[in-house]
Scaffold this motif. Structure first.
Motif, PDB file in Angstrom:
ATOM      1  N   LEU A  32       0.840  -1.198   0.000  1.00 44.56           N
ATOM      2  CA  LEU A  32       0.000   0.000   0.000  1.00 44.56           C
ATOM      3  C   LEU A  32       0.877   1.250   0.000  1.00 44.56           C
ATOM      4  O   LEU A  32       1.966   1.255   0.594  1.00 44.56           O
ATOM      5  N   PRO A  33       0.422   2.324  -0.656  1.00 46.85           N
ATOM      6  CA  PRO A  33       1.233   3.547  -0.743  1.00 46.85           C
ATOM      7  C   PRO A  33       1.695   4.073   0.612  1.00 46.85           C
ATOM      8  O   PRO A  33       2.838   4.518   0.750  1.00 46.85           O
ATOM      9  N   GLN A  34       0.833   4.021   1.613  1.00 43.95           N
ATOM     10  CA  GLN A  34       1.206   4.536   2.936  1.00 43.95           C
ATOM     11  C   GLN A  34       2.347   3.726   3.534  1.00 43.95           C
ATOM     12  O   GLN A  34       3.280   4.270   4.129  1.00 43.95           O
ATOM     13  N   PHE A  35       2.286   2.391   3.336  1.00 49.11           N
ATOM     14  CA  PHE A  35       3.356   1.553   3.868  1.00 49.11           C
ATOM     15  C   PHE A  35       4.635   1.741   3.049  1.00 49.11           C
ATOM     16  O   PHE A  35       5.738   1.680   3.588  1.00 49.11           O
ATOM     17  N   GLN A  36       4.494   1.966   1.747  1.00 45.42           N
ATOM     18  CA  GLN A  36       5.664   2.249   0.915  1.00 45.42           C
ATOM     19  C   GLN A  36       6.399   3.483   1.430  1.00 45.42           C
ATOM     20  O   GLN A  36       7.636   3.516   1.498  1.00 45.42           O
ATOM     21  N   GLN A  37       5.642   4.499   1.807  1.00 49.81           N
ATOM     22  CA  GLN A  37       6.253   5.721   2.334  1.00 49.81           C
ATOM     23  C   GLN A  37       6.992   5.441   3.645  1.00 49.81           C
ATOM     24  O   GLN A  37       8.091   5.961   3.880  1.00 49.81           O
ATOM     25  N   ALA A  38       6.382   4.606   4.491  1.00 47.76           N
ATOM     26  CA  ALA A  38       7.015   4.271   5.758  1.00 47.76           C
ATOM     27  C   ALA A  38       8.307   3.489   5.529  1.00 47.76           C
ATOM     28  O   ALA A  38       9.317   3.713   6.209  1.00 47.76           O
ATOM     29  N   VAL A  39       8.290   2.591   4.539  1.00 48.95           N
ATOM     30  CA  VAL A  39       9.484   1.823   4.214  1.00 48.95           C
ATOM     31  C   VAL A  39      10.568   2.740   3.652  1.00 48.95           C
ATOM     32  O   VAL A  39      11.753   2.604   3.988  1.00 48.95           O
ATOM     33  N   ASP A  40      10.176   3.664   2.791  1.00 45.02           N
ATOM     34  CA  ASP A  40      11.146   4.614   2.241  1.00 45.02           C
ATOM     35  C   ASP A  40      11.814   5.411   3.367  1.00 45.02           C
ATOM     36  O   ASP A  40      13.029   5.675   3.329  1.00 45.02           O
ATOM     37  N   ALA A  41      11.029   5.804   4.352  1.00 47.64           N
ATOM     38  CA  ALA A  41      11.593   6.528   5.498  1.00 47.64           C
ATOM     39  C   ALA A  41      12.557   5.643   6.269  1.00 47.64           C
ATOM     40  O   ALA A  41      13.608   6.103   6.749  1.00 47.64           O
ATOM     41  N   ALA A  42      12.229   4.356   6.389  1.00 43.13           N
ATOM     42  CA  ALA A  42      13.112   3.414   7.087  1.00 43.13           C
ATOM     43  C   ALA A  42      14.410   3.216   6.318  1.00 43.13           C
ATOM     44  O   ALA A  42      15.477   3.030   6.914  1.00 43.13           O
TER      45      ALA A  42
END
Length: 219
Positions: A32-42
């Protein structure tokens, strides 16, 4: 605290997805896009690593489609997750001391001295009393009063007095004197034999302990 918990949840979810992936890499396009953003931050924190071009080509073949992004936990991300999950659960807060315990209140500088004593326990010949490390870990801080609160039994109170004695050898005697005044325990040495023993002060003496330099406490 909420942000730190969020990091752990991202790492835990990604670890679960890794376990399901045959390659060990998680295709970011499927998330999901929201989780993709969280992964990118990680990724930006060094907790997650991205697959290089060669790896992406290898992942694309069995998928029968181009894979543009794939990720997995980095070594630091894995260690951070293990570390977070290993943190002990906080002990239940008690409203008062047990029958054999007494409420002890310490100033921040005093608590620092006790923490140092507990931290060095494996290297000391007179280690802290049983349970003192746990009492220190679960202590509570009152910001208004600027005091740490611990429920300690007699042996643990004696260990705290010993910690202040050790501090007084190369530092101020203030903590040892204050603790003696409030809780009636101080360490003194026999001037002839050098034997160090804890001394329980009578109630009247505990209100007015001797003052002086570090040698007065230790000797």
């Amino acid at each position: 605290m909420g942000e730190r918990k969020a990091w752990v949840e991202v790492l835990r979810k990604l670890w679960d997805l890794e376990a399901e992936a045959r390659s060990g890499w998680v295709v970011l396009d499927d998330l999901l896009p929201q989780f993709q953003q969280a992964v990118d931050a990680a990724v930006g924190q060094g907790l997650v690593e991205s697959a290089d071009r060669e790896t992406l080509a290898e992942l694309s073949a069995p998928e029968d489609r181009p894979v543009s992004r794939a990720v997995r936990l980095s070594a630091a991300g894995f260690d951070a997750l293990i570390y977070a999950d290993a943190e002990p659960a906080p002990a239940p807060r008690r409203d008062g001391p047990a029958d054999d315990e007494k409420l002890v209140e310490l100033r921040p500088a005093e608590m620092d001295a006790v923490r140092r004593y507990v931290r060095l326990s494996a290297r000391l010949r007179v280690p802290p009393a049983d349970g003192l490390a746990e009492r220190v870990r679960t202590s509570s801080f009152d910001r208004a009063g600027n005091r740490w609160s611990l429920f300690l039994n007699a042996e643990q109170i004696e260990s705290v007095a010993y910690a202040f004695y050790l501090r007084s050898v190369g530092g101020p005697v203030t903590e040892a004197n204050r603790f003696a005044r409030l809780y009636g325990v101080i360490f003194r040495a026999n001037r002839e034999t050098g034997a160090l023993r804890s001394k329980r002060l009578p109630r009247s003496a505990a209100q007015h302990p001797p003052t002086g330099n570090a040698a007065d406490v230790g000797g």
